[in-house]
Design a protein around this motif. Structure first.
Motif, PDB file in Angstrom:
ATOM      1  N   GLY A 251       0.943  -1.154  -0.201  1.00  0.00           N
ATOM      2  CA  GLY A 251       0.111  -0.109   0.201  1.00  0.00           C
ATOM      3  C   GLY A 251       0.828   1.362  -0.009  1.00  0.00           C
ATOM      4  O   GLY A 251       1.785   1.194   0.542  1.00  0.00           O
ATOM      5  N   SER A 252       0.479   2.338  -0.578  1.00  0.00           N
ATOM      6  CA  SER A 252       1.219   3.753  -0.685  1.00  0.00           C
ATOM      7  C   SER A 252       0.193   4.597  -1.332  1.00  0.00           C
ATOM      8  O   SER A 252      -0.903   4.418  -1.814  1.00  0.00           O
ATOM      9  N   ALA A 253       0.681   5.852  -0.931  1.00  0.00           N
ATOM     10  CA  ALA A 253      -0.294   7.150  -0.963  1.00  0.00           C
ATOM     11  C   ALA A 253       0.595   8.180  -0.967  1.00  0.00           C
ATOM     12  O   ALA A 253       1.749   8.201  -0.659  1.00  0.00           O
ATOM     13  N   GLN A 254       0.106   9.187  -1.593  1.00  0.00           N
ATOM     14  CA  GLN A 254       0.819  10.658  -1.408  1.00  0.00           C
ATOM     15  C   GLN A 254      -0.183  11.764  -1.269  1.00  0.00           C
ATOM     16  O   GLN A 254      -1.201  11.863  -1.619  1.00  0.00           O
ATOM     17  N   ILE A 259       5.123  11.284   0.767  1.00  0.00           N
ATOM     18  CA  ILE A 259       4.821   9.952  -0.094  1.00  0.00           C
ATOM     19  C   ILE A 259       4.691   8.567   1.351  1.00  0.00           C
ATOM     20  O   ILE A 259       5.633   8.855   2.274  1.00  0.00           O
ATOM     21  N   SER A 260       3.720   7.949   1.457  1.00  0.00           N
ATOM     22  CA  SER A 260       3.533   7.074   2.538  1.00  0.00           C
ATOM     23  C   SER A 260       3.453   5.641   2.054  1.00  0.00           C
ATOM     24  O   SER A 260       2.827   5.174   0.896  1.00  0.00           O
ATOM     25  N   PHE A 261       4.104   4.502   2.837  1.00  0.00           N
ATOM     26  CA  PHE A 261       3.958   3.181   2.390  1.00  0.00           C
ATOM     27  C   PHE A 261       3.560   2.375   3.634  1.00  0.00           C
ATOM     28  O   PHE A 261       4.325   2.538   4.865  1.00  0.00           O
ATOM     29  N   GLY A 262       2.691   1.544   3.524  1.00  0.00           N
ATOM     30  CA  GLY A 262       2.318   0.653   4.611  1.00  0.00           C
ATOM     31  C   GLY A 262       3.242  -0.447   5.003  1.00  0.00           C
ATOM     32  O   GLY A 262       3.662  -1.146   4.021  1.00  0.00           O
ATOM     33  N   CYS A 263       3.642  -0.533   6.182  1.00  0.00           N
ATOM     34  CA  CYS A 263       4.655  -1.681   6.611  1.00  0.00           C
ATOM     35  C   CYS A 263       4.019  -2.647   7.822  1.00  0.00           C
ATOM     36  O   CYS A 263       3.039  -2.191   8.462  1.00  0.00           O
ATOM     37  N   ILE A 270       7.636   9.530   3.281  1.00  0.00           N
ATOM     38  CA  ILE A 270       8.988  10.144   2.764  1.00  0.00           C
ATOM     39  C   ILE A 270       8.577  11.551   2.601  1.00  0.00           C
ATOM     40  O   ILE A 270       7.476  11.802   1.889  1.00  0.00           O
ATOM     41  N   ALA A 271       9.341  12.618   3.202  1.00  0.00           N
ATOM     42  CA  ALA A 271       8.834  13.993   3.042  1.00  0.00           C
ATOM     43  C   ALA A 271       9.701  14.532   2.118  1.00  0.00           C
ATOM     44  O   ALA A 271      10.939  14.166   1.615  1.00  0.00           O
ATOM     45  N   GLN A 272       9.215  15.425   1.359  1.00  0.00           N
ATOM     46  CA  GLN A 272       9.704  16.181   0.018  1.00  0.00           C
ATOM     47  C   GLN A 272       9.580  17.535   0.011  1.00  0.00           C
ATOM     48  O   GLN A 272       8.700  18.219   0.516  1.00  0.00           O
ATOM     49  N   ASP A 273      11.031  18.209  -0.046  1.00  0.00           N
ATOM     50  CA  ASP A 273      11.181  19.595   0.278  1.00  0.00           C
ATOM     51  C   ASP A 273      11.995  20.096  -1.048  1.00  0.00           C
ATOM     52  O   ASP A 273      13.270  19.855  -1.106  1.00  0.00           O
ATOM     53  N   GLY A 274      11.606  20.254  -2.080  1.00  0.00           N
ATOM     54  CA  GLY A 274      12.177  20.603  -3.289  1.00  0.00           C
ATOM     55  C   GLY A 274      12.640  19.235  -3.972  1.00  0.00           C
ATOM     56  O   GLY A 274      11.851  18.308  -4.128  1.00  0.00           O
TER      57      GLY A 274
END
Length: 459
Positions: A251-254, A259-263, A270-274
């Motif tokens: 499973g994943s989403a954003q 961005i996220s993943f199920g564990c 996962i954080a994005q900054d630029g």
């Protein structure tokens, strides 16, 4: 390896043969009477005098028939059947493309994704978005590789994850396409080719792709790592493998920033900054038993929270604050979640359960509401529960279930009931079934297509 860049085309001869065979093999459950296709709206005068109100604002539904290769397109304004198409094999899933113009007709066991053009779309004319309405059509654009499974989309890109196949030693792959690629029958979209099969997940993020990794000696087909890839023309280059592990990833989403993943042990964020991407792990809370794990994630660009499902348990996940909270959606003990999604441009969240109910939640976690408001109330608030059927659930056809599609243009949801072959329209604002349409075939899957953000009439 993707065959011919994941492209194949029907020849005219093949299409005529398929049509002939379909006519010879028809049965009463898929006897669909077609109307004449609607005329194509190709009027485009420079002064834009034509009436945009003529273009459907409700959108269209693509519905597949059970145990059949037929998919039909319905006009939601009046419920009319616009056209029916024969694809190569029985669809295993339907999904909308990034621009919601096309339906991805996934045929997992025969390694194929075909595309149905819903006929409603907008084009950027610099000073305005110009809407168009055309007859539905079966596109010549086809993706062809091993076991297409997880489809994820933003408002501009769609990532198709092909699991590959252990029996034939076929590796996994990811194709990232746009609606323009489908329209122009392009073969220039980027593809990530793995060296091993996996039941993975991927999220397209502009020029980047965040996708899973699995070790060759792993005892499971589920990956446990995530990597960052950078697109270059027709391929992706690996840039970074994140240190944080995600065992049993599924499973994943954003959303706008994460961005996220199920564990099995939590959620990988996962954080994005630029151009900078950083990973962290949000561990499962005390609400989890040893047998529970988040295996489904849903995100929305309008929402700060992800929604995660561990079985029938719903969790609100705030990536920025590192918080995970159990949501009481007032389920029954027997209920299992089989459909879900944000609605009303992120203002609501809906859940379809296997007991025949649609639950509507109000969402209060928008960033613009401010930190003080978010702290004072729960992110999700129970609003209503709509009973969709009083039928005996044991009469559900084998291999079938209720199916949900959510409109991106108005406050409506659509539910298929295979028990009586009906299509229900649910008004989410008033929490009631407003129309019931009888289908003359047993429905299987559905997806909403249309113009999500209608252009203003004043240019």
């Amino acid at each position: 390896m993707l065959q011919a860049q994941l492209k194949a085309k029907f020849s005219l001869v093949a299409l005529l043969v398929a049509t002939s065979m379909l006519a010879a093999c028809g049965d009463s459950t898929t006897n669909i009477v077609e109307k004449e296709p609607i005329a194509v709206d190709d009027d485009h005068d420079d002064d834009h005098d034509h009436d945009h109100d003529e273009i459907s604002s409700a959108g269209r539904l693509v519905i597949s028939a059970k145990d059949s290769n037929l998919v039909s397109v319905y006009e939601l304004e009046d419920g009319s059947l616009l056209d029916t198409f024969a694809v190569a094999d029985t669809p295993s899933a339907l999904a909308a493309s990034a621009g919601k113009r096309y339906a991805l007709v996934v045929q997992r066991t025969t390694d194929r994704v075909e595309f149905v053009d819903g006929g409603l779309f907008q084009e950027d004319h610099v000073d305005h978005l110009h809407p168009y309405q055309q007859a539905p059509a079966l596109s010549s654009f086809v993706l062809s590789d091993s076991r297409p499974t997880h489809i994820t989309s933003t408002d501009s890109q769609t990532a198709v994850f092909f699991d590959g196949d252990a029996a034939s030693s076929t590796p996994a792959a990811v194709a990232v396409i746009t609606d323009a690629d489908i329209t122009t029958d392009s073969n220039g979209y980027p593809v990530l080719n793995y060296s091993i099969h996996m039941h993975g997940a991927a999220q397209a993020r502009g020029e980047y792709l965040i996708s899973t990794l699995r070790d060759a000696d792993s005892a499971t087909t589920l990956p446990d790592k995530v990597a960052l890839y950078h697109g270059h023309d027709d391929h992706f280059d690996e840039e970074l493998i994140f240190d944080e592990l995600c065992p049993g990833l599924h499973g994943s989403a954003q959303n706008a920033n994460f961005i996220s993943f199920g564990c099995t042990d939590g959620v990988l964020l996962i954080a994005q900054d630029g151009d900078t991407f950083t990973a962290s792990k949000l561990e499962n809370t005390e609400d989890f038993s040893d047998a529970m794990r988040i295996g489904t994630l849903i995100g929305d660009m309008h929402a700060d929270h992800f929604v995660g499902f561990a079985g029938a348990s719903m969790f609100a996940i705030h990536a920025e604050d590192g918080e995970m909270e159990l949501v009481d959606w007032q389920s029954s003990e027997e209920a299992g979640v089989i459909g879900y999604g944000f609605a009303d441009k992120g203002e609501k969240f809906v859940l379809l359960d296997n007991q025949g109910y649609l639950t509507i939640l109000h969402y209060h976690g928008h960033e613009h509401e401010g930190a003080a408001t978010a702290a004072e109330e729960a992110a999700f608030e129970f609003a209503a529960k709509v009973q969709l059927t009083s039928a005996d659930l044991s009469t559900m056809p084998t291999g079938s279930r209720f199916e949900l599609a959510i409109s991106a243009s108005d406050d409506k949801a659509y539910v298929l009931n295979p028990i009586d072959s009906s299509l229900l329209t649910v008004d989410l604002k008033d929490a009631e079934v407003v129309t019931t349409k009888q289908l003359n075939f047993v429905p299987h899957k559905l997806v909403w297509l249309g113009i999500a953000e209608p252009a203003a009439h004043d240019h």
